[in-house]
Motif scaffolding. Sequence first.
Motif, PDB file in Angstrom:
ATOM      1  N   GLU A   1      40.563 -69.818 -74.472  1.00  0.00           N
ATOM      2  CA  GLU A   1      39.638 -70.938 -74.438  1.00  0.00           C
ATOM      3  C   GLU A   1      38.301 -70.479 -73.847  1.00  0.00           C
ATOM      4  O   GLU A   1      38.261 -69.798 -72.836  1.00  0.00           O
ATOM      5  CB  GLU A   1      40.190 -72.083 -73.593  1.00  0.00           C
ATOM      6  CG  GLU A   1      39.272 -73.289 -73.525  1.00  0.00           C
ATOM      7  CD  GLU A   1      39.795 -74.366 -72.576  1.00  0.00           C
ATOM      8  OE1 GLU A   1      40.856 -74.157 -71.973  1.00  0.00           O
ATOM      9  OE2 GLU A   1      39.140 -75.403 -72.467  1.00  0.00           O
ATOM     10  N   GLN A   3      34.884 -71.133 -71.967  1.00  0.00           N
ATOM     11  CA  GLN A   3      34.241 -72.029 -71.010  1.00  0.00           C
ATOM     12  C   GLN A   3      32.940 -71.407 -70.542  1.00  0.00           C
ATOM     13  O   GLN A   3      32.925 -70.245 -70.128  1.00  0.00           O
ATOM     14  CB  GLN A   3      35.146 -72.299 -69.806  1.00  0.00           C
ATOM     15  CG  GLN A   3      36.242 -73.314 -70.059  1.00  0.00           C
ATOM     16  CD  GLN A   3      36.926 -73.759 -68.789  1.00  0.00           C
ATOM     17  OE1 GLN A   3      37.163 -72.964 -67.896  1.00  0.00           O
ATOM     18  NE2 GLN A   3      37.242 -75.042 -68.720  1.00  0.00           N
ATOM     19  N   TYR A 115      28.584 -71.111 -78.308  1.00  0.00           N
ATOM     20  CA  TYR A 115      29.192 -71.891 -77.231  1.00  0.00           C
ATOM     21  C   TYR A 115      28.130 -72.187 -76.175  1.00  0.00           C
ATOM     22  O   TYR A 115      27.356 -71.291 -75.810  1.00  0.00           O
ATOM     23  CB  TYR A 115      30.354 -71.124 -76.589  1.00  0.00           C
ATOM     24  CG  TYR A 115      31.451 -70.765 -77.566  1.00  0.00           C
ATOM     25  CD1 TYR A 115      31.534 -69.486 -78.109  1.00  0.00           C
ATOM     26  CD2 TYR A 115      32.398 -71.715 -77.935  1.00  0.00           C
ATOM     27  CE1 TYR A 115      32.529 -69.153 -79.006  1.00  0.00           C
ATOM     28  CE2 TYR A 115      33.410 -71.384 -78.833  1.00  0.00           C
ATOM     29  CZ  TYR A 115      33.462 -70.110 -79.364  1.00  0.00           C
ATOM     30  OH  TYR A 115      34.448 -69.792 -80.259  1.00  0.00           O
TER      31      TYR A 115
END
Length: 126
Positions: A1, A3, A115
């Motif tokens: 994931e 972040q 991202y």
Amino acid sequence: EVQIVESGGGLVQAGGSLRLSCVASGVPVDDYSIGWFRQAPGKEREGVACISRSVGISEYADSMEGRVTISSDNAKNTVYLQMNSLKPEDTAVYYCAASRAAYPCSQYVSRAYDYWGQGTQVTVSS
């Protein structure tokens, strides 16, 4: 994931300094570059700086060139943005972002980034 988490923003007087931090998890150093962008109220998002962590090469946008330094601690997955001689017009939300283009990085093109973090507010008082 993946972040992306920024920190270090705050209120500073004109002429002061701040260091922003960006912890980028889930984006390998060799595969992703990191960029800093900012967005002031009513204005478009603009680039500040970027770093290709795999080769240690940084690029700066005109917006703050000469007053900022971007650096990376690859062991900590953290990228820093040291900002000096801050001006009231530097007031903005500062965003960190990761791009799959490891090198070269883009200090201007936000759509090159895949991202994004939530941003950290920087306010410079006169």
